[in-house]
Design a protein around this motif. Structure first.
Motif, PDB file in Angstrom:
ATOM      1  N   PHE A  52       0.747  -1.089  -0.086  1.00 39.05           N
ATOM      2  CA  PHE A  52      -0.019   0.101  -0.138  1.00 39.05           C
ATOM      3  C   PHE A  52       0.817   1.071  -0.045  1.00 39.05           C
ATOM      4  O   PHE A  52       0.698   2.088  -0.566  1.00 39.05           O
ATOM      5  CB  PHE A  52      -0.950  -0.030   1.167  1.00 39.05           C
ATOM      6  CG  PHE A  52      -1.709   1.472   1.270  1.00 39.05           C
ATOM      7  CD1 PHE A  52      -2.972   1.296   0.506  1.00 39.05           C
ATOM      8  CD2 PHE A  52      -1.259   2.327   2.025  1.00 39.05           C
ATOM      9  CE1 PHE A  52      -3.619   2.650   0.565  1.00 39.05           C
ATOM     10  CE2 PHE A  52      -2.117   3.594   2.247  1.00 39.05           C
ATOM     11  CZ  PHE A  52      -3.505   3.806   1.309  1.00 39.05           C
ATOM     12  N   TYR A  55       2.889   1.434  -3.337  1.00 41.84           N
ATOM     13  CA  TYR A  55       1.897   1.667  -4.808  1.00 41.84           C
ATOM     14  C   TYR A  55       0.813   2.457  -4.834  1.00 41.84           C
ATOM     15  O   TYR A  55       0.406   2.900  -5.765  1.00 41.84           O
ATOM     16  CB  TYR A  55       1.615   0.247  -5.389  1.00 41.84           C
ATOM     17  CG  TYR A  55       2.923  -0.603  -5.862  1.00 41.84           C
ATOM     18  CD1 TYR A  55       3.292  -0.333  -7.030  1.00 41.84           C
ATOM     19  CD2 TYR A  55       3.608  -1.328  -4.773  1.00 41.84           C
ATOM     20  CE1 TYR A  55       4.567  -1.033  -7.541  1.00 41.84           C
ATOM     21  CE2 TYR A  55       4.483  -2.070  -5.241  1.00 41.84           C
ATOM     22  CZ  TYR A  55       5.032  -1.902  -6.528  1.00 41.84           C
ATOM     23  OH  TYR A  55       6.119  -2.875  -6.837  1.00 41.84           O
ATOM     24  N   CYS A  56       0.316   2.794  -3.541  1.00 39.94           N
ATOM     25  CA  CYS A  56      -1.160   3.297  -3.410  1.00 39.94           C
ATOM     26  C   CYS A  56      -0.898   4.622  -2.428  1.00 39.94           C
ATOM     27  O   CYS A  56      -1.857   5.389  -2.981  1.00 39.94           O
ATOM     28  CB  CYS A  56      -2.044   2.460  -2.690  1.00 39.94           C
ATOM     29  SG  CYS A  56      -2.046   0.832  -3.282  1.00 39.94           S
ATOM     30  N   SER A  57      -0.096   4.836  -1.777  1.00 38.57           N
ATOM     31  CA  SER A  57       0.002   6.092  -0.789  1.00 38.57           C
ATOM     32  C   SER A  57       0.203   7.356  -1.579  1.00 38.57           C
ATOM     33  O   SER A  57       0.160   8.390  -0.847  1.00 38.57           O
ATOM     34  CB  SER A  57       0.495   5.994   0.488  1.00 38.57           C
ATOM     35  OG  SER A  57       1.839   5.618   0.004  1.00 38.57           O
ATOM     36  N   HIS A  60      -3.491   7.778  -2.639  1.00 31.24           N
ATOM     37  CA  HIS A  60      -4.771   7.465  -1.610  1.00 31.24           C
ATOM     38  C   HIS A  60      -4.076   7.664  -0.356  1.00 31.24           C
ATOM     39  O   HIS A  60      -2.900   7.384  -0.008  1.00 31.24           O
ATOM     40  CB  HIS A  60      -5.309   6.223  -1.855  1.00 31.24           C
ATOM     41  CG  HIS A  60      -5.800   6.027  -3.326  1.00 31.24           C
ATOM     42  ND1 HIS A  60      -7.023   6.509  -3.583  1.00 31.24           N
ATOM     43  CD2 HIS A  60      -5.407   5.384  -4.279  1.00 31.24           C
ATOM     44  CE1 HIS A  60      -7.357   5.993  -4.700  1.00 31.24           C
ATOM     45  NE2 HIS A  60      -6.470   5.317  -5.317  1.00 31.24           N
ATOM     46  N   LEU A 133      -8.652  -5.321  -8.375  1.00 35.93           N
ATOM     47  CA  LEU A 133      -7.383  -5.248  -8.556  1.00 35.93           C
ATOM     48  C   LEU A 133      -6.749  -6.369  -9.522  1.00 35.93           C
ATOM     49  O   LEU A 133      -5.577  -6.296 -10.092  1.00 35.93           O
ATOM     50  CB  LEU A 133      -6.548  -5.338  -7.239  1.00 35.93           C
ATOM     51  CG  LEU A 133      -6.755  -4.192  -6.116  1.00 35.93           C
ATOM     52  CD1 LEU A 133      -6.235  -4.361  -4.843  1.00 35.93           C
ATOM     53  CD2 LEU A 133      -6.224  -2.759  -6.894  1.00 35.93           C
TER      54      LEU A 133
END
Length: 252
Positions: A52, A55-57, A60, A133
């Motif tokens: 997370f 790749y996401c933070s 998001h 995903l």
């Protein structure tokens, strides 16, 4: 009159509870794969947190969590949390897990600001996230070059493409009223990324595991406490029944 009003209010309340479920079920003709994640698997949660943050933070946030709480719950030492999972050099271990992307710029780039993901597993469900995903496919007509089977016209890039590879669509053709309709029903990966399909599925499962934890950090504690509550209620019921028999013995 009063009963009629109460009845109507009860009906409205019931419908309001059912509405989110009906919205989530809309378009629910797409099969959802089982995530089979495990909140008791601490290693999986740690891997999910790493995925997370990596790749996401960037886009998001999980702004209803703090780095310190995540580190404590997931068994990550503070120094390792600071070195590996807190990417903002100005952030402190006790800060909320926000992102640094300006909201106006995000809205311009993606069409809308990327949503906070703290509660996404509770809203969407872990099976939906797991399937989502793993359902991106190449679509040159879209701004980011990808689309998604269960979220058509998605405004999000496939951020895990480097891990999975480039998924190609697999079409199903149906004839309706003499016309052929082509629908994407699955994907295949001809050019793999860094991970094998099995490894990618596990990485997604770990990420979903972390997002489920984020939406309800005390879920395991609550379930454990629930058994104690049920045991107390059973014990209390037995005591009450015995007391009732004792009090009414002389009456009969």
């Amino acid at each position: 009159m009063k009963k009629s009003i109460v009845g109507r209010l009860a009906l409205v309340f019931s419908l309001s509870l059912m509405l989110p479920l009906s919205v989530m079920a809309a378009g629910g003709n797409v099969h959802l794969d089982k995530a089979n994640n495990d909140l008791t698997d601490q290693a999986s949660l740690q891997r999910g947190a790493k995925t997370f943050m990596s790749y996401c933070s960037g886009c998001h946030s999980t702004q209803y969590q703090r780095y310190q709480r995540v580190a404590t719950d997931l068994g990550i030492p503070d120094d390792l949390m600071k070195e590996n999972l807190i990417l903002d050099p100005n952030a402190k271990i006790g800060d909320l897990m926000t992102n640094s992307i300006p909201e106006k710029d995000a809205a311009k780039w993606f069409g809308a600001p990327p949503p906070d993901l703290t509660l996404v597993a509770r809203v969407r469900g872990v099976d939906w996230l797991y399937t989502y995903l793993r359902s991106f496919y190449a679509d040159p007509t879209r701004p980011f070059g990808v689309n998604n089977i269960i979220f058509p016209s998605v405004g999000m890039p496939h951020v895990l493409e480097g891990l999975q590879g480039i998924p190609e669509p697999v079409y199903t053709i149906k004839t309706v009223d003499g016309k052929e309709h082509k629908t994407v029903t699955s994907t295949r990966v001809d050019k793999m990324g860094e991970l094998t399909p099995q490894e990618y599925d596990q990485t997604v499962r770990d990420l979903v595991n972390f997002l489920e934890y984020s939406g309800d950090p005390v879920k395991l504690e609550r379930h454990a406490l629930g058994w104690w509550v049920m045991a107390f209620l059973v014990f209390f019921t037995i005591i009450v029944v015995l007391l009732k028999k004792e009090y009414w013995r002389d009456v009969h």
